[in-house]
Write a protein that holds these residues in place. Structure first.
Motif, mmCIF file in Angstrom:
data_model
loop_
_atom_site.group_PDB
_atom_site.id
_atom_site.type_symbol
_atom_site.label_atom_id
_atom_site.label_comp_id
_atom_site.label_asym_id
_atom_site.label_seq_id
_atom_site.Cartn_x
_atom_site.Cartn_y
_atom_site.Cartn_z
ATOM 1 N N GLU A 204 0.819 -1.215 0.000
ATOM 2 C CA GLU A 204 0.000 0.000 0.000
ATOM 3 C C GLU A 204 0.853 1.266 0.000
ATOM 4 O O GLU A 204 0.328 2.367 -0.137
ATOM 5 N N ALA A 205 2.172 1.118 0.157
ATOM 6 C CA ALA A 205 3.064 2.277 0.251
ATOM 7 C C ALA A 205 3.852 2.525 -1.023
ATOM 8 O O ALA A 205 4.752 3.372 -1.045
ATOM 9 N N ILE A 206 3.548 1.781 -2.096
ATOM 10 C CA ILE A 206 4.229 2.007 -3.370
ATOM 11 C C ILE A 206 3.583 3.187 -4.071
ATOM 12 O O ILE A 206 2.382 3.198 -4.341
ATOM 13 N N GLN A 207 4.370 4.211 -4.344
ATOM 14 C CA GLN A 207 3.861 5.448 -4.915
ATOM 15 C C GLN A 207 3.731 5.348 -6.436
ATOM 16 O O GLN A 207 4.163 4.364 -7.049
ATOM 17 N N LYS A 208 3.152 6.354 -7.045
ATOM 18 C CA LYS A 208 2.908 6.326 -8.489
ATOM 19 C C LYS A 208 4.191 6.201 -9.299
ATOM 20 O O LYS A 208 4.179 5.657 -10.409
ATOM 21 N N ASP A 209 5.294 6.725 -8.762
ATOM 22 C CA ASP A 209 6.564 6.643 -9.491
ATOM 23 C C ASP A 209 7.295 5.325 -9.239
ATOM 24 O O ASP A 209 8.422 5.122 -9.703
ATOM 25 N N ARG B 250 8.256 4.115 -6.266
ATOM 26 C CA ARG B 250 9.082 4.145 -5.074
ATOM 27 C C ARG B 250 8.261 3.745 -3.845
ATOM 28 O O ARG B 250 7.072 4.051 -3.759
ATOM 29 N N SER C 255 7.429 4.402 -0.047
ATOM 30 C CA SER C 255 7.471 5.626 0.756
ATOM 31 C C SER C 255 8.471 5.524 1.908
ATOM 32 O O SER C 255 8.805 4.427 2.381
ATOM 33 N N ARG C 256 8.922 6.673 2.362
ATOM 34 C CA ARG C 256 9.902 6.734 3.450
ATOM 35 C C ARG C 256 9.350 6.095 4.723
ATOM 36 O O ARG C 256 10.068 5.396 5.438
ATOM 37 N N ARG D 114 -3.507 -1.939 -6.884
ATOM 38 C CA ARG D 114 -2.943 -0.601 -7.064
ATOM 39 C C ARG D 114 -3.072 -0.110 -8.506
ATOM 40 O O ARG D 114 -3.400 1.054 -8.752
#
Length: 334
Positions: free
Chosen positions: A40-45, A47, A49-50, A166
């Motif tokens: 759930e923390a994979i961003q659109k680019d 990556r 998330s921190r 996603r």
């Protein structure tokens, strides 16, 4: 030999500590897991998330300390597709190594399929005959087949439940349009990658592993006469429209569906349905052993090999345990 196996998946970091002795069974000493929620923390680019990386570092640090406390002689630490395919993969690995002392490695999707097959064969034995194995993870789908101890064919496709949610199922719940599009996408992908010989294997014992298949089997509440959970295609077909109408919070209230997988269980059900349809299966049996047990078996083979060569697909993951620092804690706000 006491060996610690750390599996960093899309939803959690799972540590399994086993004792391995020649001629004996794998003896589980301890099995613990901590949430990472990477999917759930994979961003659109692409990556991670921190905040999720901090959770990952904390989980690996805690696992390292536990493995040392249990007097493990060695550690096999690896991450599956969520980290393996991340744009910031190198940075994540560097942070884990620098802050925990653990070298986090990777298996290829095909090696994951082969090792999972090894575990399934060991669980069922030779009397099961030819096996067909399917595993749905957060980022990928693995399929393997074979008549021997090792898989004859192994395939890994980017069709994991978290990835599909996603990329293809926005909204909570998703629209009918997106559900229809995902169904067509899955049919096209499986048709492209499965060879004609992979379909319709009536003589193969069809087996599934992974939390996704297990939770779907719990949802349909079916067992065979031997007591194994079974997922039947007809029952799965009936559940998918019901899952599609519910929000993630509502799915989490269903029997067998965990809160951590409630959002992605619809995509998991759809890829399970598409896979069973493509392979010509009306039912699939749930095996309790999977990748971690396969790795333990491979290590047991390596430790007690005679003159016969042993596949070294996990050698690059093996590391002696060093003194572990105090566990790194996730910041309270994470």
């Amino acid at each position: 030999m006491r060996t610690a196996i750390l599996d960093v998946g899309s939803n959690s970091a799972h540590l399994k500590i086993v004792d391995l002795a020649a001629g004996g069974p794998i003896r589980t000493v301890l099995s613990v897991k901590r949430p990472t929620r990477l999917a759930e923390a994979i961003q659109k680019d692409g990556r991670i998330s921190r905040t999720a990386v901090e959770r990952l570092v904390s989980a690996v640090s805690a696992a390292h300390c536990i493995a040392r406390a249990e007097r493990s002689a060695e550690l096999i630490a690896f991450a599956t597709s969520a980290v393996r395919d991340a744009v910031n993969r190198s940075d994540i690995v560097d942070q884990v190594t620098g802050r925990t002392g653990v070298d986090l490695g990777f298996l290829s999707g095909r090696d994951e399929a082969r090792l999972t097959f090894l575990a399934v064969r060991a669980w069922y034995g030779w009397s099961a005959g030819p096996l067909l194995m399917a595993d749905i993870g957060g980022g990928s789908l693995e399929i393997a087949t074979g008549s021997g101890a090792e898989a004859g064919t192994a395939l890994s496709l980017p069709l994991g439940a978290g990835r599909l949610t996603r990329d293809h199922l926005p909204g909570d719940p998703p629209s009918r349009k997106h559900v229809r599009r995902l169904r067509r996408f899955l049919a096209a992908q499986l048709s492209e990658h499965l060879r004609p010989g992979d379909r319709g294997r009536p003589k193969a014992h069809a087996v599934a592993t992974s939390k996704t298949f297990t939770q779907l089997a719990k949802l349909t509440r079916d067992r065979n006469p031997s007591g194994y959970r079974v997922l039947r295609l007809k029952a799965l077909d009936e559940q998918i429209p019901r899952l599609a109408k519910r929000t993630a919070a509502e799915r989490a209230e269903l029997k067998g569906i965990s809160h951590s997988r409630a959002r992605q269980i619809l995509a998991g059900a759809m890829v399970a349905e598409a896979t069973m349809t493509a392979l010509g299966l009306t039912r699939i049996e749930i095996c309790p052993w999977a990748l971690r047990e396969g790795i333990a078996l491979r290590r047991l083979q390596q430790l007690h090999a005679d003159a016969a060569p042993i596949n070294d697909d996990i050698g690059h993951l093996l590391q002696p345990l060093r003194d572990a620092p105090a566990p790194i804690r996730t910041p309270a706000r994470a």
